[in-house]
Each structure stands twice: as structure tokens, then as C-alpha cells.
Scaffold this motif. Sequence first.
Motif, short mmCIF file in Angstrom:
data_model
loop_
_atom_site.label_atom_id
_atom_site.label_comp_id
_atom_site.label_asym_id
_atom_site.label_seq_id
_atom_site.Cartn_x
_atom_site.Cartn_y
_atom_site.Cartn_z
N THR A 1 -7.39 -0.48 4.50
CA THR A 1 -7.30 -1.24 3.24
C THR A 1 -6.35 -2.43 3.43
O THR A 1 -6.63 -3.54 2.96
N GLU A 2 -5.25 -2.20 4.14
CA GLU A 2 -4.31 -3.29 4.36
C GLU A 2 -4.96 -4.40 5.19
O GLU A 2 -4.80 -5.59 4.89
N THR B 1 -15.19 -2.36 7.27
CA THR B 1 -15.35 -1.08 6.56
C THR B 1 -16.02 -0.07 7.49
O THR B 1 -15.60 1.10 7.56
N LEU C 1 -7.76 -1.15 -6.97
CA LEU C 1 -7.54 -0.11 -5.95
C LEU C 1 -7.50 1.24 -6.64
O LEU C 1 -6.94 1.37 -7.73
N GLN D 1 -17.30 -3.57 -2.93
CA GLN D 1 -16.56 -2.31 -3.15
C GLN D 1 -16.83 -1.37 -2.00
O GLN D 1 -17.98 -1.05 -1.67
N ASN D 2 -15.74 -0.97 -1.38
CA ASN D 2 -15.87 -0.02 -0.27
C ASN D 2 -15.01 1.21 -0.55
O ASN D 2 -14.24 1.26 -1.52
N ALA E 1 -7.36 5.12 5.74
CA ALA E 1 -7.33 4.44 4.44
C ALA E 1 -6.21 3.39 4.37
O ALA E 1 -6.42 2.26 3.92
N ARG E 2 -5.03 3.75 4.86
CA ARG E 2 -3.88 2.85 4.72
C ARG E 2 -4.07 1.58 5.54
O ARG E 2 -4.05 0.46 5.03
N ILE F 1 0.83 -1.21 0.00
CA ILE F 1 0.00 0.00 0.00
C ILE F 1 0.87 1.26 0.00
O ILE F 1 0.52 2.27 -0.62
N ILE G 1 -9.44 5.71 -0.09
CA ILE G 1 -9.09 4.61 -1.00
C ILE G 1 -10.31 3.73 -1.21
O ILE G 1 -10.97 3.32 -0.25
N THR G 2 -10.59 3.41 -2.47
CA THR G 2 -11.65 2.46 -2.77
C THR G 2 -11.03 1.15 -3.24
O THR G 2 -10.03 1.15 -3.96
N LEU G 3 -11.60 0.04 -2.78
CA LEU G 3 -11.13 -1.29 -3.16
C LEU G 3 -12.33 -2.06 -3.69
O LEU G 3 -13.38 -2.10 -3.04
#
Length: 466
Positions: free
Chosen positions: A350-351, A412, A369, A338-339, A346-347, A220, A388-390
Motif C-alpha cells: 500500500t505504501e 497490485t 483506506l 480499488q485494490n 499489505a503495509r 500507514i 488493506i483495500t485502497l
Amino acid sequence: MASVDEPLFTPAAANDASGARAQFQGKPPFESWGRYPVYDAKVVPLHWQTDFPRVIDGVHSGALPVGLGRSYGDVCLLKDGTLVQTTTMNRLLAFDAATGLLTAEAGISLAQILDFAVPRGFFLPVSPGTKYVTLGGAIANDIHGKNHHIAGTFGCHVPSFELVRSDGTRMICSSRENPDFYAATIGGLGLTGMITRAQLQLKPIVSRKIDYQGIQFRGIDEFLTLTGQSKNIEYTVSWVDVTSTGKNLARGIFMQGDHSHVPAPLGISKKPKLAFPIELPGFALNRYSVAAFNAFYFHKQVKCRVSKLQDYEPFFYPLDAVHKWNRMYGKRGLLQFQNVIPWEHAREGTEAILKEVAKSGLASFLAVLKAFGDVPSPGAMSFPKPGITLAMDFPIKPEKSFALFDRLARMTHEFGGRLYPAKDARMTATQFQAFYPQWERFKRYKDPAITSSFWERVTSPDGGAL
Ligand SMILES: Cc1cc2nc3c(=O)[nH]c(=O)nc-3n(C[C@H](O)[C@H](O)[C@H](O)COP(=O)(O)OP(=O)(O)OC[C@H]3O[C@@H](n4cnc5c(N)ncnc54)[C@H](O)[C@@H]3O)c2cc1C
């Protein structure tokens, strides 16, 4: 500028290329792209802008406007209800070649708009990962694209539209006229009425080509560094390998590009010829086959960084090259998660989610991403926010994938993020109402005759877990 009453251009059956018309025209069940859930519904085509109240007159089980069914979950479904499909109402009504302002009926697809606009030196202001979505569907989900950090959402480029309510009321909605209905309808999931026609501000281009760069990254932090370095590049998106762990966690390819500034011929796109031939059996996509594919995809780009001039089709719509690729996921279909997690978490968020996915043993080979920017959307219920969207696709294996989705939705929420209704088939009412606290205010603008299976689920009184 040509008149709005006379069609300028009735597109040839450009939707036929996607197989979408044949699939849906009057042939229930109408499926969403994830093919889950599947519900019986009556499908009624809409031919004329004022017909909406008439076609739903006497319908007691509820009605819902729908486009091409490219939403993954149940925002475009209504169990035992009436789906009013707009793809037969797809005329282009006006175009100002000096400014790029286009007016079209809501059932026109983005593919049809591109066929008209590209040869005239214009492009969509915002484009999703498929061009087989309708103008109305793009507004109702307030879709985003690879340029969200610069251009915001689709709704930012829709100066006005007409909304027809079930009681026959017709209103023009813009930031000045009926501004509350304008805000409620952009990202309003089709619930405020039928969008019959809309204006769309296109952007000028001088070439079909994209100046492309693909850059490998590991983790990331490297993704965030590349995001920071590409702030002025119009399009950025990353493919990420969610099967790898340890030092390879979140390795991927950062893809960036701008429209080429070197003038070159602008023509119409060729129609794709490939169609996914069969439904694969459920076991075909497993963690080993997907991990092997992901390792191949990562190393396919032999150099750490490649640059090339590429046509816009493979850059924006690589998946459109194969019709009905969703059949690859077999009869049970697929779920997309999708979030978005805001920058504050965010970091780490997402990780943590990527680790949870890797631990689950469930494999996604379409994982994306992207950093959202801070251009505000005009839509009251729009999904994107800065962070960040994943997005990840998973084959449906009820015992495993549902449990994973429930964990990812909870995570989330803990990280202050939210899920995207256009991709969702699982979030609980409690989760939706926590993600979108503005839903109570939004309810005031909902048309009483319109509902969706999504809306029934996320407003159900039994709530469900957070
Ligand atoms: C391969 C693929 C890639 C995608 N990539 C992205 C992406 O990058 N970004 C993104 O944001 N989304 C993406 N999507 C999702 C897709 O863009 C949205 O779900 C889009 O809204 C689908 O449009 P549609 O015409 O198929 O509408 P449908 O799925 O049929 O309907 C979507 C919603 O719009 C409403 N609606 C449709 N027409 C009207 C109308 N005329 N008036 C009022 N309401 C209406 C429906 O009620 C429903 O709530 C992707 C989907 C696929 C399959």
C-alpha cells in the motif's frame, strides 16, 4: 409474516431523489458512474419477475441485467447489447418485524429499504458509500462496507434469492438449495441470470445516530495501529491524502463509529436538495487544486481526535448529499482504482502504491483506506480478502491516468492483491485471470445469453499485459 406474493409496500419514487430514474429510464446511453467507457445499448425496463426471458427473446447481441448504474466501469455496460433495467421492479414483498428478515424485488434501492426499515428500528447489515444502489446490484457485486471486518460482505446477509435464467428456468438459491448457483451469483457480476427477488437480514437499531470519532494519523503504521485498536468498533474507514509526500505520506483521518445505544426517534431521511450544476472543465481538478483541498480537509479537523453524535446519513453517505457529483470530473469522466493487498504484503504494498501515485502528479481527493476482515464471503468471485483495500478516484486524462492505472494494477499483482471489478475499466484479461483464477470454474454457471463489456474485455483471447 406477510405473504411473498402481495406487495407490502410500494416505495414512492425514492430513486427520484438521486436523479437516477430520470437519467436512465429508456434514455440511452446508460452510463456507469465513472461515465467511462460510453457505449450505445438498448435499455429495456423489467416490470415483472418472470418477464426476463420474454424481454430478451430474440436478442442476439447479448443482454445484461442492470440496476442504478452505480458501478464505476463497464460491469454494468454492454456495447450494442440490451440492458434489462430492474429499477421498475422495486416492490417490498415481505417483512418480519420480529426478526428483521425482509424480502424485496431486486430493483429496490438501498435508499428505499432504509426509508422503510429505519422508522421500524432496522438498518442495512452492510452499506456501501452510496445508498443509490439496487438490491440486485449489491448482490451481483457482493459489495462491502465500513463494517467488513465484523460483518463480511453484503452476500453474508442474503439467505436466499430467486434467479431467472434466459431459458425460463427459475430457481431459489441458498446455501442449501442450488448452492452452486448461490455461490456463483453472489459477486457473479450479473452473468449467471436475473436476480428477481431476495431476502435480506436487517439489523436492529434504536437510534438514527452514530457515535463517531475522527482521528488524525500520519503514515500507514499509525493507520495500522488505529485499525488494531478498533477491532470491536463496528464501522471504520479512513480518508487518506494521496497528494502529500515525505513525512506526510499517507496522512489521513481515521473515522470510526457504532450505532448509538441511546434510544432516540427514528424517522425517514430528508431528500438531498443539491445537484452538481455543470460539468467542470478538464483542467479544474489538477494536482494543485486537489492538494490544496486535501490540506484543507486534513486540517479542517483542528484537534487530533474529535467525538460527536452524528446522523447516519452524513456518516455513511456524505457524497449522496450532492446529486450527480460525478459531473465534477468533466465530460471525460473518472476512473476509480480499488485494490486489496493481503496482510502478508499489505503495509509495503500500500505504501509503494501511495508513493507511485504521489510521484505521478495525478491527484485524487477521494481516496479511502480500509482494513478488510476475515469473515468469508459466500460468493465464489467476491473481491474482498483479508488485508488493506485502497480506493482512489482520478479524472480521466488518457495519456497519464491510463499509464498510472496500468502500473498500479501490475504492482497490485506483484504484491499478491487483486482489483475490484465493480470499480474497474482498465484491467487486462491476463490480469483478471490471475486475480480471479476461479473464473474458469465460474464460467460453467454463466448464462449463455448474458454478457457484459467487462466480461468481454477480461476474457478476450488477446490477453494483454500482466
Ligand atoms: C459513491 C459510490 C460509493 C460506492 N461505495 C462502495 C462501497 O463502499 N463498497 C462497494 O462494494 N461498492 C461501492 N460502490 C459501488 C456500488 O456499490 C456497486 O457498483 C453496486 O453494485 C452498484 O449497484 P447498482 O444497482 O447501481 O448496479 P449496476 O451498477 O447497475 O450493476 C452492477 C452489477 O450488478 C449486476 N446486476 C444488477 N442488477 C442485477 C440483477 N437484478 N440480477 C443480476 N445481476 C444484476 C449488473 O449486471 C452488474 O454486473 C460505490 C459506488 C458509488 C457511486
